[in-house]
Design an enzyme around this catalytic site. Structure first.
Site, PDB file in Angstrom:
ATOM      1  N   ASN A 196       0.830  -1.203   0.000  1.00  0.00           N
ATOM      2  CA  ASN A 196       0.000   0.000   0.000  1.00  0.00           C
ATOM      3  C   ASN A 196       0.873   1.266   0.000  1.00  0.00           C
ATOM      4  OD1 ASN A 196      -1.725   2.178   1.630  1.00  0.00           O
ATOM      5  ND2 ASN A 196      -3.132   0.723   0.705  1.00  0.00           N
TER       6      ASN A 196
HETATM    7  C1  LIG Z   1      -6.574  -0.179   3.349  1.00  0.00           C
HETATM    8  C2  LIG Z   1      -5.195  -0.599   3.408  1.00  0.00           C
HETATM    9  C3  LIG Z   1      -4.207   0.247   3.935  1.00  0.00           C
HETATM   10  C4  LIG Z   1      -4.483   1.653   4.376  1.00  0.00           C
HETATM   11  O1  LIG Z   1      -5.281   1.651   5.503  1.00  0.00           O
HETATM   12  P1  LIG Z   1      -5.531   2.954   6.388  1.00  0.00           P
HETATM   13  O2  LIG Z   1      -6.147   2.402   7.618  1.00  0.00           O
HETATM   14  O3  LIG Z   1      -6.448   3.820   5.611  1.00  0.00           O
HETATM   15  O4  LIG Z   1      -4.219   3.600   6.642  1.00  0.00           O
HETATM   16  C5  LIG Z   1      -2.919  -0.247   4.033  1.00  0.00           C
HETATM   17  N1  LIG Z   1      -2.612  -1.485   3.629  1.00  0.00           N
HETATM   18  C6  LIG Z   1      -3.525  -2.317   3.101  1.00  0.00           C
HETATM   19  C7  LIG Z   1      -3.120  -3.686   2.667  1.00  0.00           C
HETATM   20  C8  LIG Z   1      -4.849  -1.904   2.978  1.00  0.00           C
HETATM   21  O5  LIG Z   1      -5.770  -2.745   2.467  1.00  0.00           O
END
Ligand SMILES: *Cc1c(COP(=O)(O)O)cnc(C)c1O
Length: 517
Positions: free
Chosen positions: A192
């Site tokens: 991400n």
């Molecule tokens: C959604 C997601 C994130 C980001 O999440 P936040 O809580 O918005 O920071 C990071 N990594 C993965 C794998 C995700 O699915």
């Protein structure tokens, strides 16, 4: 506003929320406003005189709702889901009503202790290794962070400070500045965006290593990078692996990664923000569950798939001392006589970036109690089943193909042919605002991501989405003469069943579990 007026306002608002969620299918999932729309509608100053709440509630419908992207609509298929549920909304209300800020135990013992209890509940529910529990012997424990991004930043910061101390002992000649300049972290090109951002914020460059065709980060891939960096005088400190990547929901190989991380004494963090929910299903054979025994920290967003509303990210650490010792900046006004009593009463301010913290554990506790473990499992199962249903619809239409293995609620698919076609299809769908999906790309190939989201998705919603996609595809291809040149062999039942079987290799259904799944 006096308490009686609040009673009326609050009750009317609860009705408003219930109506909104109950009738959410009546609205287009995407709003029809242009940038700046609200600025043109609202006054520029604070109202001098108090206004009636009834007028305010009316203006929610009039001004705010038209600018809402309906994440709780079952026609929302973009990103990953963000959950909400009625009990969770009540939990937020109570938390706001108490208005406490639980940065240390004495600032609200219930806020702290309920958090350490529900983090153990969820840890056990996810079948995490015992060492991550607050009530287990040893230094591990769980905490609620606001988001996966925060959890990952905390992990990088902790790994950074831990490594600096270690290197200072091993190499007393190096200054702290020299050590900091050599630090390096690893993740995959599928992780991400918040991983890269956390590296920027922590001043630790993250190498986003290219994965193979399977999109999986493996021990071999990081071993090569680590050896290369060691040769160049760098200091590797952390690897951030993903279970359920954002693009295609791929699962990194935690077993082989943890072996290499142990060998080089570097921190292994697992970002399982979305896909950890599948760990609660006994019939779901999680690909790399075994490796979790050796990881240093893991995060899972309850607000994605555990019916708890945003924000709520569980983070579990093998050794909470790694963050508590490094983030401890006590002042006399923060001291209290019950400090450091036990892991049952931690001062959670040392586990996170801000000082203040919300009473998030309430909504977790209320949601888990009123829905129950089996209720949550069934909600996860339903989402898997709906994704499977959508995938079958796609496979039956020879104009489309599936581009990545599906395990949970994400289906990656594309129109056969040029990239441009998928972009055109997406543009048409976005213009119509009936369903919302986004595109992703891998090695120059564009595809569409269809995720099961929303408050209460049903099979009829998948039919609705499929009809919309099919109709828009018909229109698009009718105006696209070159498409007829592409050979589309009918996807016959036998082929579909075979693909479906191979896609299911991670879902080992136990005897008797088939019906439930
Ligand atoms: C959604 C997601 C994130 C980001 O999440 P936040 O809580 O918005 O920071 C990071 N990594 C993965 C794998 C995700 O699915």
């Amino acid at each position: 506003m006096d308490p009686n007026e609040f009673r009326e306002f609050g009750k009317a608002t609860v009705d408003f929320i219930a109506d909104y969620l109950e009738n959410i299918r009546d609205r287009d999932v995407l709003p029809s406003v242009s940038p700046g729309y609200l600025h043109d509608l609202l006054p520029t100053e604070v109202p001098e005189n108090a206004e009636n709440w009834k007028d305010v509630l009316k203006d929610i419908e009039k001004f705010i709702i038209p600018g809402i992207t309906h994440w709780q609509s079952p026609n929302f298929h973009a990103y990953y889901p963000t959950a909400t549920s009625f009990p969770s909304v009540v939990g937020e209300m109570l938390s706001a009503g108490f208005g406490v800020v639980g940065f240390s135990w004495i600032c609200s013992p219930a806020c702290t202790e309920l958090e350490s209890i529900v983090m153990d509940w969820v840890g056990r529910f996810l079948n995490l290794p015992e060492k991550f529990l607050n009530t287990a012997d040893g230094p591990g424990g769980g905490v609620i962070q606001g988001s996966a991004s925060e959890a990952i930043l905390v992990a990088i910061l902790a790994a950074r400070e831990k490594s600096i101390k270690k290197i200072q002992i091993q190499n007393p000649d190096l200054t702290e500045g020299e050590i900091r300049a050599k630090l390096i972290a690893y993740s995959s090109d599928q992780s991400n965006s918040c991983v890269e951002k956390a590296g920027l914020l922590a001043a630790v460059p993250v190498r986003l290593l290219p994965t193979g065709d399977d999109l999986i980060l493996t021990g071999d891939i990081i071993r090569k990078a680590i050896e290369e960096d060691l040769e160049n005088g760098k200091i590797p400190i952390i690897c951030i692996a993903t279970l359920g990547t954002t693009g295609t929901c791929a699962y990194d190989d935690i077993v082989s990664l943890s072996k290499i991380c142990e060998e080089h004494d570097i921190w292994l963090h697992v970002d399982a923000a979305y896909a950890a929910a599948t760990l609660i299903l006994p019939e779901f054979k999680f690909p790399y569950k075994e490796g979790l025994e050796t990881v240093d920290s893991i995060n899972y967003n309850l607000h994605k798939s555990m019916m708890v509303n945003f924000d709520c990210c569980g983070m579990w650490l093998k050794n909470a001392g790694d963050i508590v010792d490094n983030f401890n900046v006590d002042r006399i006004y923060l001291k209290h006589s019950f400090e450091n009593q036990s892991k049952k009463a931690p001062d959670y301010r040392h586990w996170q970036i801000p000082l203040g913290r919300r009473f998030r554990a309430l909504k977790v506790w209320i949601t888990l109690r009123t829905i129950g473990a089996e209720g949550i499992r069934n909600s996860v199962r339903k989402r898997i089943k709906l994704a499977e249903y959508f995938e079958k619809l796609i496979m039956k239409d020879s104009r489309f193909e599936i581009v990545a293995e599906r395990t949970f609620g994400l289906v990656c698919f594309k129109l056969k042919g040029e990239n441009d076609l998928n972009k055109k299809l997406l543009d048409k769908l976005m213009e119509r605002k009936k369903i919302y999906l986004i595109q992703a790309q891998h090695r120059g190939e564009s595809f569409l991501r269809f995720v099961i989201c929303g408050f209460d998705p049903q099979e009829k919603d998948i039919d609705f989405a499929w009809n919309e996609i099919k109709e828009q595809t018909d229109l698009l291809l009718a105006s696209h003469p070159r498409y007829t040149e592409i050979e589309c062999r009918p996807n016959d039942e036998k082929i579909i069943n075979e693909i479906s079987k191979s896609l299911q290799k991670h879902l080992l259904i136990e005897n008797g579990g088939k019906g439930k799944q």
